[in-house]
Design an enzyme around this catalytic site. Structure first.
Site, PDB file in Angstrom:
ATOM      1  CB  THR A 273      -0.947  -0.002   1.219  1.00  0.00           C
ATOM      2  OG1 THR A 273      -1.809  -1.139   1.134  1.00  0.00           O
ATOM      3  CG2 THR A 273      -1.800   1.261   1.252  1.00  0.00           C
TER       4      THR A 273
ATOM      5  CB  THR B  30       0.135  -3.564   6.334  1.00  0.00           C
ATOM      6  OG1 THR B  30      -1.115  -3.428   5.644  1.00  0.00           O
ATOM      7  CG2 THR B  30       0.861  -2.223   6.319  1.00  0.00           C
TER       8      THR B  30
END
Length: 331
Positions: A14, A90
């Site tokens: 991300t 993540t």
């Protein structure tokens, strides 16, 4: 003034994502060099080497990729880097961190970070997390602490940290033990002393497989019945509560544990497995008698990584010792 050398590797995730067109979902497109440009303060802190080793969502990383990144990181230390930072997605950050931690034998810090908001999203947290991670990697008091995760102003030990929220900025925490340290006004402070820990040698082979199954209400045993036939070399069970399973699962686990290592962990997300509290069929006492090992504070995902690494260096006989080693879990 001669600035210290810092190495950064970008793997994607991300922190590197943005949409190519309005209305489309974000994808990894931002290189490590472009990410570094969003953190101009770094040029006053260190001489930075940055490489884009991949642009992948972290769900598509694998052990082979992580071994290559580990080799790159160790080479950077050999070339004089005082710390190494890795940016990635993540989703698997906690697993990558513990994978590296079991293999990182350098005094220099290895720090992982990422982002919960994409590069073009309002309030993107990537640049701040990267800057924080670099400060941690450069700090003298970060040496000899193994691998750490830096997110949202907190420093977490690799073996304790978990992603506990799917979308929130404060997605990472260390249940029971709390963060190892904090960044306060750009100062890196630790809440506990560093603790020496043993590391594993690099795996000699990497083609072996370790399965991870979760116990659930009224679950059948079909997958368990076929674990050995499918060629798995190890099995981790995410069990109920303090690591319990049904009576039918316990019977199958006894058969499997006679052939390959079996670890039972808790699926709850916090706390340790028990050792001698319950005695019913499928309890920890019953499973231990049947040959299974208890994961302690290791979550099922991290227990799987430990088992995979031990099998890879043919040290699976030491599994019980590593599962009982809580040195990194004591503040």
């Amino acid at each position: 003034m001669d600035l210290p050398k810092l190495a950064i590797a970008a793997l994607g995730g991300t922190v590197s994502m943005q949409a190519r067109n309005a209305g489309e979902g974000v994808i990894p497109t931002v290189s490590g060099e472009a990410l570094l440009a969003s953190v101009p303060q770094l040029t006053t802190l260190a001489r930075v080497t940055v490489e884009t080793l991949g642009l992948l969502p972290s769900a598509s990383l694998n052990f082979g990729c992580l071994l290559s990144v580990l080799s790159w990181a160790k080479y950077q230390v050999e070339q004089g880097a005082v710390g190494v930072v890795i940016t990635q997605g993540t989703d698997t950050l906690e697993e990558a961190a513990v994978f590296f931690d079991y293999l990182w034998d350098c005094d220099e810090p290895l720090v992982l970070t990422g982002a919960m908001r994409s590069a073009k999203q309002a309030g993107a947290d990537g640049p701040a997390n990267v800057l924080d991670a670099c400060r941690v990697a450069l700090a003298e008091n970060s040496r000899r602490r193994g691998v750490q995760v830096v997110m949202n102003g907190q420093i977490h030990q690799a073996r304790c940290v978990r992603k506990t929220d799917s979308l929130a900025l404060q997605a990472f925490s260390s249940p029971i033990f709390g963060p190892a340290g904090l960044l306060v006004e750009n100062h890196v402070g630790y809440l506990c002393p560093s603790v020496p820990h043993s590391v594993l040698p690099l795996p000699q082979h990497t083609t072996h497989k370790v399965a991870l199954l979760e116990a659930s209400l009224s679950a059948d045993t079909l997958l368990l019945e076929n674990i050995l036939k499918l060629g798995y070399d190890g099995l981790v069970i995410a069990g109920f509560g303090a690591e319990h399973v049904s009576e039918s699962w316990a019977a199958m686990i006894e058969v499997i544990a006679g052939k390959i290592p079996v670890i039972i962990a808790t699926r709850t997300g916090s706390g340790s497995t028990a050792q001698h509290s319950y005695g019913f069929a499928g309890s920890e006492l019953d499973l231990i008698r049947k040959g299974a090992l208890m994961a302690g504070f290791l979550c099922p995902r991290k227990a799987r990584i430990l088992l995979w690494l031990l099998l890879g260096c043919q040290r699976q006989d030491e599994l019980a010792r590593y599962l009982n080693d809580n040195s990194r879990l004591q503040p």
